[in-house]
Design an enzyme around this catalytic site. Structure first.
Site, short mmCIF file in Angstrom:
data_model
loop_
_atom_site.label_atom_id
_atom_site.label_comp_id
_atom_site.label_asym_id
_atom_site.label_seq_id
_atom_site.Cartn_x
_atom_site.Cartn_y
_atom_site.Cartn_z
CE LYS A 175 -1.66 3.03 2.66
NZ LYS A 175 -1.79 4.14 1.72
N GLY A 228 6.95 5.79 7.72
CA GLY A 228 6.05 6.93 7.75
C GLY A 228 6.22 7.70 9.05
CB SER A 229 4.15 10.28 10.57
OG SER A 229 2.89 9.63 10.68
N GLY A 233 3.01 5.18 12.94
CA GLY A 233 3.83 4.05 13.37
C GLY A 233 3.34 3.46 14.68
CD GLU A 250 13.83 2.26 9.98
OE1 GLU A 250 14.08 3.37 10.49
OE2 GLU A 250 14.42 1.23 10.33
CB CYS A 284 13.23 10.06 7.45
SG CYS A 284 14.12 9.00 6.31
CD GLN A 331 5.04 18.59 4.78
OE1 GLN A 331 4.42 17.60 5.10
NE2 GLN A 331 5.91 19.19 5.60
P1 NAD Z 1 2.19 8.92 7.24
O1 NAD Z 1 2.44 8.22 8.53
O2 NAD Z 1 1.14 9.94 7.18
O3 NAD Z 1 1.83 7.86 6.11
C1 NAD Z 1 2.69 6.77 5.83
C2 NAD Z 1 1.86 5.64 5.23
O4 NAD Z 1 0.96 5.16 6.24
C3 NAD Z 1 0.98 6.08 4.05
O5 NAD Z 1 0.94 5.06 3.09
C4 NAD Z 1 -0.38 6.26 4.71
O6 NAD Z 1 -1.46 6.13 3.80
C5 NAD Z 1 -0.36 5.14 5.73
N1 NAD Z 1 -1.31 5.32 6.83
C6 NAD Z 1 -1.81 6.48 7.32
N2 NAD Z 1 -2.67 6.21 8.34
C7 NAD Z 1 -2.72 4.87 8.49
C8 NAD Z 1 -3.41 3.99 9.37
N3 NAD Z 1 -4.25 4.45 10.30
N4 NAD Z 1 -3.22 2.67 9.25
C9 NAD Z 1 -2.35 2.19 8.33
N5 NAD Z 1 -1.68 2.96 7.45
C10 NAD Z 1 -1.85 4.30 7.53
O7 NAD Z 1 3.61 9.50 6.76
P2 NAD Z 1 3.90 10.39 5.46
O8 NAD Z 1 3.42 11.77 5.73
O9 NAD Z 1 3.45 9.68 4.24
O10 NAD Z 1 5.49 10.36 5.41
C11 NAD Z 1 6.29 11.26 6.10
C12 NAD Z 1 6.91 10.58 7.31
O11 NAD Z 1 7.66 9.44 6.89
C13 NAD Z 1 7.89 11.47 8.04
O12 NAD Z 1 7.70 11.37 9.41
C14 NAD Z 1 9.25 10.88 7.65
O13 NAD Z 1 10.27 11.13 8.58
C15 NAD Z 1 8.92 9.44 7.54
N6 NAD Z 1 9.92 8.72 6.76
C16 NAD Z 1 10.80 7.90 7.43
C17 NAD Z 1 11.78 7.22 6.73
C18 NAD Z 1 12.73 6.30 7.47
O14 NAD Z 1 13.28 5.43 6.83
N7 NAD Z 1 12.91 6.49 8.76
C19 NAD Z 1 11.86 7.36 5.33
C20 NAD Z 1 10.96 8.20 4.69
C21 NAD Z 1 9.98 8.87 5.42
#
Ligand code: NAD
Length: 481
Positions: A175, A228-229, A233, A250, A284, A331
């Protein structure tokens, strides 16, 4: 192209979305509709998970040479089409063409690397404490892997998860972030032509609250890898724990670059500019905190401002542009709020921060630099994910290290110094998963582990040989002759 609907890929078939489709709009030019992308619902996501369970059994039986060839072919195609797919990526995410092409190339390298790992699947033997018995340990696929990725690296995060998943004999339900489905669709289309058993690879596009929610709560998933965030997470960890599903997270960070009095000033400025503003600050690994000792502080600020004046912000495809568009309206609004918060808490904006008007209507801002900030300010505690860097002045190395570690996050940390003593101490005592000496905090290789500490990461490491901890399970066999 804007009239086409790009479908989900479930059980080896391209299928329409039960929830219709959404338009994928470029943040660099909101009149540029990249395409309509199908939206899966709960039933389709469950169907993909069920198909993956079937496909995985067949894929596990595939010979190592077949897996090797499949991964090599995917890597070859990504690299051969890096210009075309890099442009698509830049169009949908807003980063520059060079960054889009570079990400696509690196994604190909992940597949090549894991093609080689396919051939390195070795076990161990041991003598038993009981006479006449031999023991062996070997790794087996973990099974069905759920993959949830963010918008900022649309191809690379998918690649560094899908490549090891397939290499170790697993099936995938992916996804991607709903803001950037085009790159995910393109990668899936390449994978769909490799002759994998039906169900081995599945793509379900749609919102996190629906499609992602099904994945994280499913008992049909054996392992869930998420980037993701932090907020999402935590939800992933809580949901997967209920079903005792293996989980790898991550998440965000608040990385810092330390600049000591003895740093090579020109290099320190390049590290800070590249680390803070590359990818429009939406990495990130971005160094949003610049911790600078007092002996070099004023010279560093002056050199940063001079360097930042030369940065060209603009449409990702335009020649000479260094910084592309912010990912979307939400954003952009958040970035501007962080600028205001930083000012209201006493930060001094010495450069940038303006909203820019380009020839195309999109989300553009000049990278911003604040001085006179403290590590306690909101802007230095929360991940802004913006082209905003804040200088924190400190007395000496000890205060710099303590400041760097004073955060809930711990992904990357950098230092610019010519002192072996400080570099060595920093390498040992920075509480981050990755440490960079005289290099930007962003920019990592594809063949070594990647991940952080504290609120930045949870579960086994990603990438390199370490990925097998997540994508396999160990079996111990006792044999009596
Ligand atoms: P996000 O958490 O909003 O979304 C990430 C993913 O999770 C998306 O596919 C989203 O649709 C999904 N998601 C959202 N709500 C969900 C739920 N309730 N259940 C399951 N899935 C859900 O993050 P974002 O805004 O897409 O990305 C930015 C974040 O990602 C930043 O915090 C960044 O630091 C982080 N990031 C981390 C790394 C790493 O390797 N540490 C790499 C890239 C980005």
């Amino acid at each position: 192209m804007s009239d086409s609907v790009f479908q989900n890929y479930i059980a080896g078939e391209w299928v329409e979305g039960n929830k219709g489709s959404v338009a994928n709009i470029s943040p660099a030019d909101i009149s540029d509709v990249i395409g309509q992308y199908a939206q899966a619902d709960k039933a389709q996501t469950e169907a993909a998970i069920a198909a993956a369970a079937v496909g995985q059994i067949e894929w596990q039986k595939s010979g190592l040479e077949q897996r090797y060839s499949v991964l090599m072919a995917i890597g070859d195609e990504l690299i051969a089409r890096k210009d075309e797919l890099g442009e698509l990526l830049a169009r949908e995410e807003g980063k520059t063409l060079a960054e889009g092409v570079g990400e696509t190339y690196r994604s190909g390298q992940f597949f090549h690397y894991y093609a080689a790992e396919v051939l390195r699947q070795m076990g161990e033997t041991a003598e038993s404490v009981r006479p006449g018995i031999e023991i062996e340990t070997r790794r087996e696929p973990v099974g069905v892997v759920g993959i949830i990725t963010p918008w900022n690296f649309p191809t690379a995060t998918g690649a560094w998860k899908i490549a090891p998943a397939l290499a170790f004999g697993n099936a995938v339900v992916w996804k991607p972030a709903n803001q950037v489905p085009a790159s995910a669709w393109a990668l899936t289309e390449i994978i769909s032509r490799q002759g994998l058993p039906a169900g081995t690879m599945n793509l379900v596009m749609g919102p996190g609250a629906e499609v992602g929610d099904v994945l994280i709560n499913s008992r049909g998933i054996n392992a869930l890898t998420f980037t993701g965030s932090l907020d999402t997470g935590r939800k992933v960890a809580a949901a997967t724990a209920v079903n005792l599903v293996k989980c790898q997270l991550e998440m965000g960070s608040k990385n810092a670059l330390v600049v000591l009095d003895d740093a090579d000033l020109a290099n320190a400025v390049e590290c800070a500019v590249g680390g803070a503003f590359g990818g429009t600050g939406q990495k990130c690994t971005a160094s949003s905190r610049l911790i600078v000792t007092e002996g070099i502080h004023d010279r560093f600020v002056e050199a940063m401002v001079e360097r930042m004046k030369k940065l060209v912000v603009g449409h990702p495809m335009k020649a000479g542009v260094n910084i592309g568009a912010v990912a979307d309206a939400r954003q952009m609004e958040q970035n501007l709020q962080y600028l205001e918060t930083a000012k209201s808490e006493g930060g001094r904006l010495v450069c940038g921060g303006e909203v820019l008007t380009e020839e195309t209507e999109g989300y553009y801002m000049q990278p911003a630099l604040f001085t006179e900030t403290t590590n306690a300010m909101t802007i230095n505690r929360e991940e802004a994910f913006a082209p905003i860097a804040c200088i924190i002045k400190v007395k000496d190395y000890d205060e710099a290290l303590a400041t760097l570690n004073d955060t809930n996050f711990g992904l990357t940390g950098g230092i610019c110094t010519q002192s072996l003593k400080y570099a060595t101490d920093f390498k040992r005592n920075a509480k981050t998963g990755c440490v960079m000496v005289n290099l930007p905090t962003a920019g990592t290789d594809y063949h070594v582990p990647f991940g952080g500490r504290k609120d930045s990461s949870f579960g086994p490491r990603e990438q390199g040989t370490y990925a097998k901890e997540f994508y396999t399970v160990v079996k111990t066999t006792y044999i009596s002759a």
